[in-house]
Design a protein around this motif. Structure first.
Motif, PDB file in Angstrom:
ATOM      1  N   GLY B  96       0.789  -1.229   0.000  1.00 36.68           N
ATOM      2  CA  GLY B  96       0.000   0.000   0.000  1.00 36.68           C
ATOM      3  C   GLY B  96       0.821   1.279   0.000  1.00 36.68           C
ATOM      4  O   GLY B  96       1.973   1.291  -0.424  1.00 36.68           O
ATOM      5  N   TRP B  97       0.185   2.332   0.482  1.00 36.34           N
ATOM      6  CA  TRP B  97       0.824   3.652   0.467  1.00 36.34           C
ATOM      7  C   TRP B  97       1.903   3.755   1.514  1.00 36.34           C
ATOM      8  O   TRP B  97       1.728   3.326   2.642  1.00 36.34           O
ATOM      9  CB  TRP B  97      -0.213   4.733   0.727  1.00 36.34           C
ATOM     10  CG  TRP B  97      -1.177   4.935  -0.392  1.00 36.34           C
ATOM     11  CD1 TRP B  97      -2.458   4.468  -0.435  1.00 36.34           C
ATOM     12  CD2 TRP B  97      -0.952   5.645  -1.603  1.00 36.34           C
ATOM     13  NE1 TRP B  97      -3.034   4.850  -1.612  1.00 36.34           N
ATOM     14  CE2 TRP B  97      -2.147   5.576  -2.350  1.00 36.34           C
ATOM     15  CE3 TRP B  97       0.150   6.335  -2.125  1.00 36.34           C
ATOM     16  CZ2 TRP B  97      -2.266   6.166  -3.594  1.00 36.34           C
ATOM     17  CZ3 TRP B  97       0.018   6.924  -3.368  1.00 36.34           C
ATOM     18  CH2 TRP B  97      -1.179   6.840  -4.096  1.00 36.34           C
ATOM     19  N   LEU B  98       3.020   4.381   1.133  1.00 37.18           N
ATOM     20  CA  LEU B  98       4.094   4.677   2.078  1.00 37.18           C
ATOM     21  C   LEU B  98       4.160   6.183   2.244  1.00 37.18           C
ATOM     22  O   LEU B  98       4.072   6.912   1.266  1.00 37.18           O
ATOM     23  CB  LEU B  98       5.445   4.188   1.538  1.00 37.18           C
ATOM     24  CG  LEU B  98       5.506   2.829   0.853  1.00 37.18           C
ATOM     25  CD1 LEU B  98       6.868   2.649   0.215  1.00 37.18           C
ATOM     26  CD2 LEU B  98       5.236   1.727   1.842  1.00 37.18           C
ATOM     27  N   GLU B  99       4.297   6.634   3.478  1.00 39.30           N
ATOM     28  CA  GLU B  99       4.416   8.087   3.647  1.00 39.30           C
ATOM     29  C   GLU B  99       5.468   8.528   4.645  1.00 39.30           C
ATOM     30  O   GLU B  99       5.926   9.651   4.602  1.00 39.30           O
ATOM     31  CB  GLU B  99       3.063   8.716   3.992  1.00 39.30           C
ATOM     32  CG  GLU B  99       2.314   8.007   5.099  1.00 39.30           C
ATOM     33  CD  GLU B  99       0.878   8.518   5.210  1.00 39.30           C
ATOM     34  OE1 GLU B  99       0.635   9.638   4.776  1.00 39.30           O
ATOM     35  OE2 GLU B  99       0.027   7.778   5.712  1.00 39.30           O
ATOM     36  N   LYS B 100       5.879   7.644   5.556  1.00 41.02           N
ATOM     37  CA  LYS B 100       6.845   8.074   6.574  1.00 41.02           C
ATOM     38  C   LYS B 100       8.261   7.724   6.140  1.00 41.02           C
ATOM     39  O   LYS B 100       8.476   6.726   5.429  1.00 41.02           O
ATOM     40  CB  LYS B 100       6.539   7.378   7.897  1.00 41.02           C
ATOM     41  CG  LYS B 100       5.176   7.755   8.466  1.00 41.02           C
ATOM     42  CD  LYS B 100       5.094   7.363   9.927  1.00 41.02           C
ATOM     43  CE  LYS B 100       3.680   7.496  10.458  1.00 41.02           C
ATOM     44  NZ  LYS B 100       2.853   6.310  10.189  1.00 41.02           N
ATOM     45  N   VAL B 114      11.348  -0.016  -2.991  1.00 39.67           N
ATOM     46  CA  VAL B 114      10.895   1.375  -3.071  1.00 39.67           C
ATOM     47  C   VAL B 114      10.876   1.874  -1.639  1.00 39.67           C
ATOM     48  O   VAL B 114      10.235   1.270  -0.793  1.00 39.67           O
ATOM     49  CB  VAL B 114       9.465   1.482  -3.644  1.00 39.67           C
ATOM     50  CG1 VAL B 114       9.003   2.924  -3.652  1.00 39.67           C
ATOM     51  CG2 VAL B 114       9.414   0.909  -5.036  1.00 39.67           C
ATOM     52  N   ARG B 115      11.635   2.940  -1.362  1.00 39.58           N
ATOM     53  CA  ARG B 115      11.612   3.413   0.018  1.00 39.58           C
ATOM     54  C   ARG B 115      11.567   4.927   0.064  1.00 39.58           C
ATOM     55  O   ARG B 115      11.842   5.604  -0.933  1.00 39.58           O
ATOM     56  CB  ARG B 115      12.812   2.865   0.792  1.00 39.58           C
ATOM     57  CG  ARG B 115      14.137   3.366   0.289  1.00 39.58           C
ATOM     58  CD  ARG B 115      15.277   2.714   1.052  1.00 39.58           C
ATOM     59  NE  ARG B 115      16.541   3.011   0.420  1.00 39.58           N
ATOM     60  CZ  ARG B 115      17.269   4.096   0.689  1.00 39.58           C
ATOM     61  NH1 ARG B 115      16.874   4.950   1.597  1.00 39.58           N
ATOM     62  NH2 ARG B 115      18.399   4.311   0.045  1.00 39.58           N
ATOM     63  N   ILE B 116      11.222   5.421   1.235  1.00 33.88           N
ATOM     64  CA  ILE B 116      11.136   6.873   1.408  1.00 33.88           C
ATOM     65  C   ILE B 116      12.355   7.345   2.158  1.00 33.88           C
ATOM     66  O   ILE B 116      12.730   6.776   3.190  1.00 33.88           O
ATOM     67  CB  ILE B 116       9.841   7.244   2.157  1.00 33.88           C
ATOM     68  CG1 ILE B 116       8.648   6.906   1.269  1.00 33.88           C
ATOM     69  CG2 ILE B 116       9.851   8.706   2.544  1.00 33.88           C
ATOM     70  CD1 ILE B 116       7.350   7.411   1.775  1.00 33.88           C
ATOM     71  N   GLU B 117      13.004   8.347   1.585  1.00 35.28           N
ATOM     72  CA  GLU B 117      14.159   8.913   2.244  1.00 35.28           C
ATOM     73  C   GLU B 117      13.734  10.228   2.893  1.00 35.28           C
ATOM     74  O   GLU B 117      13.029  11.018   2.273  1.00 35.28           O
ATOM     75  CB  GLU B 117      15.265   9.177   1.220  1.00 35.28           C
ATOM     76  CG  GLU B 117      16.601   9.491   1.865  1.00 35.28           C
ATOM     77  CD  GLU B 117      17.682   9.696   0.814  1.00 35.28           C
ATOM     78  OE1 GLU B 117      18.513   8.802   0.645  1.00 35.28           O
ATOM     79  OE2 GLU B 117      17.685  10.750   0.151  1.00 35.28           O
ATOM     80  N   GLY B 118      14.165  10.396   4.119  1.00 28.77           N
ATOM     81  CA  GLY B 118      13.771  11.598   4.829  1.00 28.77           C
ATOM     82  C   GLY B 118      14.852  12.668   4.748  1.00 28.77           C
ATOM     83  O   GLY B 118      15.940  12.437   4.235  1.00 28.77           O
TER      84      GLY B 118
END
Lengths: 168, 121
Positions: B96-100, B114-118
């Motif tokens: 699903g959706w990733l946001e953090k 697929v990852r989120i970089e802060g």
């Protein structure tokens, strides 16, 4: 011969439990969290028949399960979890003096660790470590549950005795 | 009878140890990303960087790798998800959706992350 037949049935039971489990998905956001019902069979086999038998049943269920429901790829992944888990359970049972619950917690946690390490190796990414805490917690909870269930089942199986099932 | 099925003190210490490691690792991961805001979407395959896209963008991109794996990645409202994939298990899609920052979706058959970089501020 009787033992072969019983072990065959155990393989069958383990595969059915994996299949039933694959129908429900507990947490889509963290892949890999599951109850590990098939481990119930492996734990029972380990206590009632012994390490060699548990190893064989484990191998048979993983390989057959991968050919029936999975792919060559999922085979690699399942093998990592299944054998890391069994090795930990054997060590916990032989050397560390755990009861069935402790042994099954070892199994649950190490299954998840094995799969996580395999995932890290395959993806060549350390970021998968993000899942580590949740996989530890889930493995522990699932291990306790499976351990308690396996204890109940072992008590009710015919021919139970106090020899920890290593003979026969 | 059935001594082996009764929970003993060693089991309890094992469970306590696992919970302790859980606590420490969860805290470390929390510290690692604490105070960061989601900035970039990182797409990696086989450990190689495929793309680095700002989360502010609204776009849908498709990646096809040489082994035939195809993923459609959708970025919208500061979130990202794998919308479609042709892998057999569809685990990446179901995440699903990733946001953090730190959250990731993985595709084992296609070796894709697929990852989120802060970033701070």
């Amino acid at each position: 011969m009787k033992k072969t037949a019983v072990l065959g049935m155990l393989v069958c039971a383990a595969m059915m439990l994996s299949y039933v489990e694959s129908l429900v998905e507990l947490t889509p956001s963290i892949p890999g969290i599951k109850i590990g019902l098939a481990n119930l069979v492996i734990v029972i086999c380990l206590y009632r028949y012994g390490e060699r038998e548990a190893f064989l049943v484990n191998l048979a269920r993983v390989v057959l399960g991968a050919f029936l429901f999975g792919s060559l790829f999922s085979l690699l992944y399942s093998l990592a979890g299944a054998f890391f888990s069994l090795a930990a359970m054997v060590a916990g049972k032989r050397r560390l003096g755990f009861s069935l619950v402790g042994v099954s917690v070892c199994g649950g946690v190490c299954h998840n660790l094995g799969q996580l390490f395999m995932a890290m190796a395959v993806l060549q990414s350390v970021w998968v470590i993000f899942y580590l805490p949740w996989l530890l917690l889930a493995g522990c909870a699932a291990g306790i549950l499976i351990g308690i269930c396996a204890g109940r089942v072992c008590r009710r199986l015919p021919g139970s005795d106090d020899t920890q099932g290593t003979e026969k | 009878m059935f001594e082996y099925a009764r929970i003993n003190s060693r089991d309890l210490s094992l469970i306590a140890a696992v919970l302790l490691i859980f606590g420490i690792s969860a805290f470390c991961i929390f510290l690692l990303f604490a105070g960061q805001k989601s900035r970039w979407v990182i797409v990696e395959q086989n450990g190689d960087l495929l793309a680095r896209i700002s989360l502010q963008e609204e776009r849908t991109v498709s990646y096809t790798c040489e082994e035939g794996g195809r993923h459609v990645i959708e970025i919208q409202d500061g979130r990202v998800r794998v919308r479609e994939a042709d892998c057999p298990d569809q685990i990446c899609v179901r995440q699903g959706w990733l946001e953090k920052p730190g959250q990731l979706a993985v595709c084992l058959p296609h070796r894709m992350v697929v990852r989120i970089e802060g970033g701070f501020s």
